[in-house]
Design a protein around this motif. Structure first.
Motif, PDB file in Angstrom:
ATOM      1  N   ASN A   1       0.838  -1.193   0.000  1.00 16.77           N
ATOM      2  CA  ASN A   1       0.000   0.000   0.000  1.00 16.77           C
ATOM      3  C   ASN A   1       0.877   1.249   0.000  1.00 16.77           C
ATOM      4  O   ASN A   1       1.849   1.330   0.741  1.00 16.77           O
ATOM      5  N   GLU A   2       0.546   2.232  -0.815  1.00 20.50           N
ATOM      6  CA  GLU A   2       1.374   3.437  -0.903  1.00 20.50           C
ATOM      7  C   GLU A   2       1.354   4.261   0.385  1.00 20.50           C
ATOM      8  O   GLU A   2       2.270   5.039   0.627  1.00 20.50           O
ATOM      9  N   ASP A   3       0.340   4.077   1.226  1.00 17.56           N
ATOM     10  CA  ASP A   3       0.269   4.790   2.506  1.00 17.56           C
ATOM     11  C   ASP A   3       0.944   4.019   3.641  1.00 17.56           C
ATOM     12  O   ASP A   3       0.909   4.462   4.785  1.00 17.56           O
TER      13      ASP A   3
END
Length: 190
Positions: free
Chosen positions: A62-64
């Motif tokens: 996940n990019e977060d």
């Protein structure tokens, strides 16, 4: 001979009478479970855990995702245990983290038939927390958090990459639950 033919014809017509058939229920695949064995995972984070040898430790894609968010992937079962680590400090409040874990678990209330909470206490490793067993056709059937209450906090949530259908995943869920319990009991803080 006529009587024999007439009786045969009558029996054939009675035997071919339309029956009310219902479709067979959908079947499920046979599941072969591997032998339980564990290895220490190289997390690069301030905690040490043991994961099953038939699983893989991956970084959260996940990019977060934060640095110490990991996934324990079970390829044979198409399941992932999402692990999120947070250091406890003035910015990251322990009370807020525990409340977030409870909120995430109870978001499944709409589909859950029951949510059982139980305490986790392993004083020899300074590991304390709560596990949530969520019954029913929910997205996540097992969640937990553990902490030493002062510096470290680790949360986990098990998800199957399938449509939730508890009857079909129950044997696998029971198998993986024991792996997660082993993982929890193997937690050591650095």
């Amino acid at each position: 001979m006529r009587y024999f033919f007439a009786i045969f014809l009558i029996l054939t017509l009675i035997g071919c009478k339309q029956q009310d058939y219902s479709p067979k229920p959908r079947g499920f695949y046979r599941i072969d479970f591997p032998t339980k064995s564990y290895q220490e995972a190289q997390t690069g984070c301030p905690f040490i855990i043991e994961i099953p040898t038939y699983s893989q430790m991956l970084d959260d894609p996940n990019e977060d995702a934060k640095d110490c968010w990991k996934n324990v992937y079970f390829p044979q079962f198409n399941a992932t245990l999402h692990l999120s680590y947070f250091p406890i400090n003035k910015i990251t409040n322990f009370q807020q983290l525990t409340e977030d874990a409870r909120t995430f678990a109870f978001k499944h209330t709409a589909k859950a038939t029951a949510i059982d909470q139980s305490r986790i206490s392993i004083p020899e490793h300074q590991v304390y927390g709560i596990q949530y067993l969520i019954a029913g056709n929910t997205a996540s059937n097992y969640q937990f958090f553990v902490s030493d209450s002062t510096r470290h906090y680790l949360r986990g949530a098990l998800y199957f990459n399938e449509k939730p259908h508890l009857d079909s995943i129950q044997p696998v869920l029971d198998f993986i639950k024991s792996d997660i319990k082993h993982l929890i009991h193997s937690v050591k803080w650095k």
